[in-house]
Each structure stands twice: as C-alpha cells, then as structure tokens.
Motif scaffolding. Structure first.
Motif, PDB file in Angstrom:
ATOM      1  N   VAL A 120       1.022  92.437  41.210  1.00 21.03           N
ATOM      2  CA  VAL A 120       1.432  91.160  41.802  1.00 21.03           C
ATOM      3  C   VAL A 120       1.575  90.089  40.717  1.00 21.03           C
ATOM      4  O   VAL A 120       2.535  89.302  40.730  1.00 21.03           O
ATOM      5  CB  VAL A 120       0.439  90.720  42.910  1.00 21.03           C
ATOM      6  N   ILE A 121       0.659  90.061  39.767  1.00 19.31           N
ATOM      7  CA  ILE A 121       0.772  89.092  38.668  1.00 19.31           C
ATOM      8  C   ILE A 121       2.034  89.365  37.865  1.00 19.31           C
ATOM      9  O   ILE A 121       2.779  88.435  37.525  1.00 19.31           O
ATOM     10  CB  ILE A 121      -0.490  89.120  37.770  1.00 19.31           C
ATOM     11  N   GLY A 122       2.325  90.627  37.583  1.00 16.89           N
ATOM     12  CA  GLY A 122       3.553  90.968  36.860  1.00 16.89           C
ATOM     13  C   GLY A 122       4.798  90.521  37.611  1.00 16.89           C
ATOM     14  O   GLY A 122       5.734  89.969  37.019  1.00 16.89           O
ATOM     15  N   ALA A 123       4.812  90.744  38.922  1.00 17.46           N
ATOM     16  CA  ALA A 123       5.957  90.317  39.733  1.00 17.46           C
ATOM     17  C   ALA A 123       6.086  88.796  39.732  1.00 17.46           C
ATOM     18  O   ALA A 123       7.195  88.256  39.661  1.00 17.46           O
ATOM     19  CB  ALA A 123       5.804  90.838  41.163  1.00 17.46           C
ATOM     20  N   THR A 124       4.964  88.118  39.778  1.00 17.92           N
ATOM     21  CA  THR A 124       4.962  86.660  39.763  1.00 17.92           C
ATOM     22  C   THR A 124       5.508  86.130  38.440  1.00 17.92           C
ATOM     23  O   THR A 124       6.305  85.182  38.419  1.00 17.92           O
ATOM     24  CB  THR A 124       3.530  86.127  40.007  1.00 17.92           C
ATOM     25  N   VAL A 125       5.096  86.743  37.353  1.00 16.16           N
ATOM     26  CA  VAL A 125       5.589  86.326  36.036  1.00 16.16           C
ATOM     27  C   VAL A 125       7.096  86.555  35.947  1.00 16.16           C
ATOM     28  O   VAL A 125       7.846  85.681  35.485  1.00 16.16           O
ATOM     29  CB  VAL A 125       4.842  87.060  34.903  1.00 16.16           C
TER      30      VAL A 125
END
Length: 159
Positions: free
Chosen positions: A11-16
């Motif tokens: 999720v953090i990767g997608a957000t970035v």
C-alpha cells in the motif's frame, strides 16, 4: 503478521507511485502554464529527480511486494483480477517510460532556452509537452483501475 507487513509495504508503494505521479503532473502543468523557460527548467529538473528517486524505486518495489503478498495469502497470480492488475501495470509502465524521457527532453529544451536568454520555448518543446500530457491520461486511468481491482478483487474469468 508477515502478511500485514507485506500489505502495508504494498500500500505504501502504491501510494508513493500514485502520489508522486500526481504531484509531478501537477507541478509540470503549472510550470508549463507560465511559459517561463527558467521556471520550467527548474521544475522539470526537480521532476526528473523525483521520478528517479521515488517513482522508479516504487515501480520496482511494487511487483516484488505484490508477489510476496499474493504468495503469503495463497493467491494464484493467474486469478483474473491479479492478472488484469499486472496487465494494467505493464500498460502504465509503457506510458511512464516515454514520459520520463520526455521530461528529460523538456528540461533540456527549457534549459537551452533559458541559457540563450530567450523568453520563448522552441516548437519541439510544445510538441513533446502535448505528448507528455496525453500519455498521462491512460497511465492515470490504468493506475485507478489497478486500485479498483486491488480493493474489490472481482471475480474475473480471463480464460
């Protein structure tokens, strides 16, 4: 517990990816609207760095975290929603890679205009900018599609 950490990382990767892409698009459009070669050169240089540091790193990290997450949960990568997400990820990449090259060219064209003291940008700048702008729409739509697939996990029969 590992599954929760993998989900958080994914999720953090997608957000970035999404946040950096949206931010880059916003700042490039706002700089372009000024038609000021000095400002455009500065913003485009920052955008190229951001794409390298954040977008490229997250783009490489996403498939790894996604694979590990799917394996941890027991999902088969050939499940329809996962396969379609992967296809959309490839589509996003096919639009993003030329955009990176275009951003570098836009930066260089704006720098050249600024160095020469010109207050105008060459026609090649506008041509490349239009391509850059147009490529953003399918990439953005593909990412939204991936988000939808990841959140809803619909039953999709591909074969």
């Amino acid at each position: 517990m590992l599954e929760q950490w993998l989900l958080l990382a994914h999720v953090i990767g997608a957000t970035v990816l999404f946040g950096t892409g949206a931010g880059i698009a916003f700042f490039m459009v706002m700089a372009h609207r000024t038609r000021d070669p000095v400002l455009i050169a500065h913003v485009a240089a920052t955008v190229v760095i951001a794409d390298t540091v954040f977008t490229a790193t997250a783009a490489l990290f996403q498939p790894v975290s996604g694979y590990l997450l799917a394996r941890s949960i027991g999902w088969d990568l050939s499940e329809g929603w996962i396969a379609l997400s992967l296809l959309l990820y490839v589509v996003t990449g096919l639009f993003w890679l030329p955009v990176v090259w275009i951003q570098i060219r836009l930066r260089d064209l704006a720098r050249a205009a600024a160095r020469s003291g010109s207050s105008t940008l060459p026609p090649s700048y506008d041509r490349l900018y239009r391509i850059w702008f147009a490529f953003g729409f399918p990439a953005f739509a593909a990412v939204l599609g991936i988000f939808w697939l990841m959140l809803t996990k619909p039953s999709i029969a591909l074969f």
